[in-house]
Design a protein around this motif. Structure first.
Motif, PDB file in Angstrom:
ATOM      1  N   MET A   1     -52.315 -11.656  -2.841  1.00 40.74           N
ATOM      2  CA  MET A   1     -51.174 -10.910  -2.312  1.00 40.74           C
ATOM      3  C   MET A   1     -50.220 -10.575  -3.453  1.00 40.74           C
ATOM      4  O   MET A   1     -49.947 -11.404  -4.305  1.00 40.74           O
ATOM      5  N   ASN A   2     -49.730  -9.352  -3.439  1.00 38.14           N
ATOM      6  CA  ASN A   2     -48.864  -8.863  -4.492  1.00 38.14           C
ATOM      7  C   ASN A   2     -47.449  -9.424  -4.310  1.00 38.14           C
ATOM      8  O   ASN A   2     -46.781  -9.102  -3.317  1.00 38.14           O
ATOM      9  N   PRO A   3     -46.955 -10.258  -5.224  1.00 37.72           N
ATOM     10  CA  PRO A   3     -45.613 -10.835  -5.060  1.00 37.72           C
ATOM     11  C   PRO A   3     -44.513  -9.778  -5.005  1.00 37.72           C
ATOM     12  O   PRO A   3     -43.522  -9.955  -4.295  1.00 37.72           O
ATOM     13  N   ALA A   4     -44.655  -8.696  -5.761  1.00 36.58           N
ATOM     14  CA  ALA A   4     -43.622  -7.660  -5.759  1.00 36.58           C
ATOM     15  C   ALA A   4     -43.493  -7.008  -4.391  1.00 36.58           C
ATOM     16  O   ALA A   4     -42.390  -6.662  -3.951  1.00 36.58           O
ATOM     17  N   GLN A   5     -44.616  -6.830  -3.679  1.00 36.90           N
ATOM     18  CA  GLN A   5     -44.574  -6.238  -2.348  1.00 36.90           C
ATOM     19  C   GLN A   5     -43.800  -7.135  -1.383  1.00 36.90           C
ATOM     20  O   GLN A   5     -42.978  -6.672  -0.593  1.00 36.90           O
ATOM     21  N   LYS A   6     -44.072  -8.436  -1.439  1.00 34.14           N
ATOM     22  CA  LYS A   6     -43.346  -9.370  -0.578  1.00 34.14           C
ATOM     23  C   LYS A   6     -41.860  -9.374  -0.921  1.00 34.14           C
ATOM     24  O   LYS A   6     -41.000  -9.418  -0.027  1.00 34.14           O
ATOM     25  N   ALA A   7     -41.563  -9.328  -2.212  1.00 31.52           N
ATOM     26  CA  ALA A   7     -40.165  -9.331  -2.635  1.00 31.52           C
ATOM     27  C   ALA A   7     -39.435  -8.085  -2.146  1.00 31.52           C
ATOM     28  O   ALA A   7     -38.300  -8.164  -1.649  1.00 31.52           O
ATOM     29  N   LEU A   8     -40.056  -6.923  -2.267  1.00 32.32           N
ATOM     30  CA  LEU A   8     -39.435  -5.686  -1.803  1.00 32.32           C
ATOM     31  C   LEU A   8     -39.136  -5.753  -0.320  1.00 32.32           C
ATOM     32  O   LEU A   8     -38.053  -5.373   0.139  1.00 32.32           O
ATOM     33  N   TRP A   9     -40.110  -6.224   0.452  1.00 34.20           N
ATOM     34  CA  TRP A   9     -39.884  -6.327   1.898  1.00 34.20           C
ATOM     35  C   TRP A   9     -38.734  -7.274   2.200  1.00 34.20           C
ATOM     36  O   TRP A   9     -37.847  -6.976   3.007  1.00 34.20           O
ATOM     37  N   TYR A  10     -38.722  -8.423   1.540  1.00 32.82           N
ATOM     38  CA  TYR A  10     -37.693  -9.419   1.833  1.00 32.82           C
ATOM     39  C   TYR A  10     -36.305  -8.909   1.447  1.00 32.82           C
ATOM     40  O   TYR A  10     -35.327  -9.094   2.183  1.00 32.82           O
ATOM     41  N   ILE A  11     -36.201  -8.251   0.311  1.00 35.19           N
ATOM     42  CA  ILE A  11     -34.917  -7.715  -0.128  1.00 35.19           C
ATOM     43  C   ILE A  11     -34.394  -6.694   0.870  1.00 35.19           C
ATOM     44  O   ILE A  11     -33.237  -6.743   1.306  1.00 35.19           O
ATOM     45  N   GLU A  12     -35.241  -5.734   1.257  1.00 33.84           N
ATOM     46  CA  GLU A  12     -34.802  -4.689   2.183  1.00 33.84           C
ATOM     47  C   GLU A  12     -34.456  -5.256   3.556  1.00 33.84           C
ATOM     48  O   GLU A  12     -33.618  -4.701   4.269  1.00 33.84           O
TER      49      GLU A  12
ATOM     50  N   ALA B   1     -43.623 -10.034 -12.398  1.00 32.15           N
ATOM     51  CA  ALA B   1     -44.374  -9.227 -11.439  1.00 32.15           C
ATOM     52  C   ALA B   1     -43.529  -8.080 -10.900  1.00 32.15           C
ATOM     53  O   ALA B   1     -44.001  -6.943 -10.776  1.00 32.15           O
ATOM     54  N   PHE B   2     -42.268  -8.363 -10.586  1.00 29.43           N
ATOM     55  CA  PHE B   2     -41.405  -7.335 -10.016  1.00 29.43           C
ATOM     56  C   PHE B   2     -41.114  -6.243 -11.036  1.00 29.43           C
ATOM     57  O   PHE B   2     -41.173  -5.045 -10.725  1.00 29.43           O
ATOM     58  N   ALA B   3     -40.832  -6.644 -12.268  1.00 34.09           N
ATOM     59  CA  ALA B   3     -40.555  -5.657 -13.313  1.00 34.09           C
ATOM     60  C   ALA B   3     -41.776  -4.796 -13.602  1.00 34.09           C
ATOM     61  O   ALA B   3     -41.663  -3.582 -13.804  1.00 34.09           O
ATOM     62  N   ALA B   4     -42.954  -5.416 -13.610  1.00 29.40           N
ATOM     63  CA  ALA B   4     -44.178  -4.654 -13.877  1.00 29.40           C
ATOM     64  C   ALA B   4     -44.455  -3.626 -12.785  1.00 29.40           C
ATOM     65  O   ALA B   4     -44.947  -2.526 -13.051  1.00 29.40           O
ATOM     66  N   ALA B   5     -44.108  -3.980 -11.541  1.00 28.20           N
ATOM     67  CA  ALA B   5     -44.404  -3.093 -10.412  1.00 28.20           C
ATOM     68  C   ALA B   5     -43.354  -2.015 -10.207  1.00 28.20           C
ATOM     69  O   ALA B   5     -43.674  -0.909  -9.763  1.00 28.20           O
TER      70      ALA B   5
ATOM     71  N   GLY C   1     -40.239  -1.554 -12.475  1.00 29.77           N
ATOM     72  CA  GLY C   1     -39.389  -1.170 -13.597  1.00 29.77           C
ATOM     73  C   GLY C   1     -37.991  -1.742 -13.515  1.00 29.77           C
ATOM     74  O   GLY C   1     -37.149  -1.453 -14.373  1.00 29.77           O
ATOM     75  N   PHE C   2     -37.715  -2.560 -12.503  1.00 27.62           N
ATOM     76  CA  PHE C   2     -36.412  -3.184 -12.317  1.00 27.62           C
ATOM     77  C   PHE C   2     -36.544  -4.696 -12.447  1.00 27.62           C
ATOM     78  O   PHE C   2     -37.584  -5.266 -12.146  1.00 27.62           O
ATOM     79  N   SER C   3     -35.432  -5.340 -12.825  1.00 27.85           N
ATOM     80  CA  SER C   3     -35.348  -6.771 -12.579  1.00 27.85           C
ATOM     81  C   SER C   3     -35.047  -6.955 -11.100  1.00 27.85           C
ATOM     82  O   SER C   3     -34.525  -6.043 -10.439  1.00 27.85           O
ATOM     83  N   VAL C   4     -35.358  -8.130 -10.569  1.00 28.30           N
ATOM     84  CA  VAL C   4     -35.184  -8.358  -9.135  1.00 28.30           C
ATOM     85  C   VAL C   4     -33.729  -8.149  -8.724  1.00 28.30           C
ATOM     86  O   VAL C   4     -33.428  -7.377  -7.796  1.00 28.30           O
ATOM     87  N   MET C   5     -32.814  -8.827  -9.379  1.00 27.51           N
ATOM     88  CA  MET C   5     -31.426  -8.782  -8.940  1.00 27.51           C
ATOM     89  C   MET C   5     -30.746  -7.462  -9.294  1.00 27.51           C
ATOM     90  O   MET C   5     -29.788  -7.052  -8.620  1.00 27.51           O
ATOM     91  N   ARG C   6     -31.239  -6.776 -10.309  1.00 26.89           N
ATOM     92  CA  ARG C   6     -30.702  -5.434 -10.573  1.00 26.89           C
ATOM     93  C   ARG C   6     -31.049  -4.494  -9.416  1.00 26.89           C
ATOM     94  O   ARG C   6     -30.227  -3.671  -9.000  1.00 26.89           O
TER      95      ARG C   6
END
Length: 278
Positions: free
Chosen positions: A1-12, A38-42, A44-49
């Motif tokens: 599972m792609n961690p960046a995808q989970k992070a995007l969903w959770y943030i939104e 993982a988030f930056a690679a997917a 181009g942002f840092s998570v908190m930015r």
């Protein structure tokens, strides 16, 4: 599972709540180090930015629409004071919140729209079962999703739904529905995050409503994390349906979330109901 995808969903889904890197990494099931890379690679942002840019963009939209209370916007964006919010807003956009409110437009601001989640095709979609649904009345939080945003704001609708669901009268059962309806040729549609109700007679005006008629449906199980739902939906419409020998019926399609689904983590699975005809 792609961690960046989970992070995007959770943030939104949680923009209106306090968010930390540790919390986001925990939901994605990885370490802080892994999450940052993982988030930056997917994206181009840092998570908190990304979190900060999304919150400030939502605040800017509210200001341009005439929001009178800047302190409330500051608190909603997780800033402790009017001054801290103003400083962050000016650093990000180059203008003050008051200037945006006075101008009532966003033409010169570089807003951060939600990053659209992965929608590539699956190679292991399980065959559906077929059911004829009973007529349903669904009431909840409705928004118009455009072709440009691809429904990227839907997680935020669910956040609003969970905050307001207790105000929906005549609710039936515990199942929640995500209904896509009133689509147009440009790919725009209405999305309602809601519940089944007995009738609409006492429904407050703030809630959207939709009638779903009796209809034959192909029912797919999406057992993975909610963040990958776009891949499943895209595979259904662009792979399964064209080769199934069936055609899409002119009726709402919807997601069905039973009590196994956990809205806090996005785990537990759901069903995707696609209206079909021979």
């Amino acid at each position: 599972m792609n961690p960046a995808q989970k992070a995007l969903w959770y943030i939104e889904s949680h923009l209106a709540k306090p968010l930390t890197l540790d919390e986001i990494a925990g939901v994605a099931g990885v370490s802080r180090f892994h999450m940052v890379r993982a988030f930056a690679a997917a994206t181009g942002f840092s998570v908190m930015r990304y979190v900060r840019a999304r919150r400030l963009s939502k605040a800017a939209q509210a200001l341009a629409a005439g929001a009178p209370d800047i302190l409330s916007l500051a608190l909603d964006a997780d800033y402790s004071s009017h001054e801290a919010f103003t400083r962050a807003f000016r650093d990000h956009f180059g203008v003050t919140p008051e200037a945006v409110r006075a101008a009532t437009c966003l033409d010169r601001l570089k807003l951060q729209e939600p990053i659209v989640m992965d929608s590539t095709l699956l190679d292991n979609l399980k065959p559906p079962r077929f059911e004829t649904s009973k007529p349903l009345l669904v009431a909840g939080i409705g928004e118009r999703c455009t072709h440009e945003n691809g429904g990227a704001g839907i997680p935020n609708q669910w956040q609003q739904f969970h905050q307001k669901v207790d105000g929906i009268p005549a609710r039936i059962g515990k199942v929640a529905y995500g209904v896509c309806c009133n689509g147009d040729d440009a790919g725009n549609f209405d999305y309602i995050a809601g519940v089944e109700v007995a009738d609409f007679s006492d429904l407050p005006r703030e809630f959207a409503r939709v009638r779903i008629p009796e209809q034959k449906y192909a029912v797919f199980t999406h057992a993975e994390h909610i963040s990958t739902i776009r891949r499943t939906v895209n595979t259904i419409w662009n792979h399964w349906l064209p080769i199934s020998g069936m055609k899409a019926a002119d009726a709402p399609n919807f997601e069905r979330y039973d009590e196994n689904f956990d809205p806090a983590t996005g785990n537990g699975g759901l069903e995707i109901w696609i209206p079909v005809r021979e």
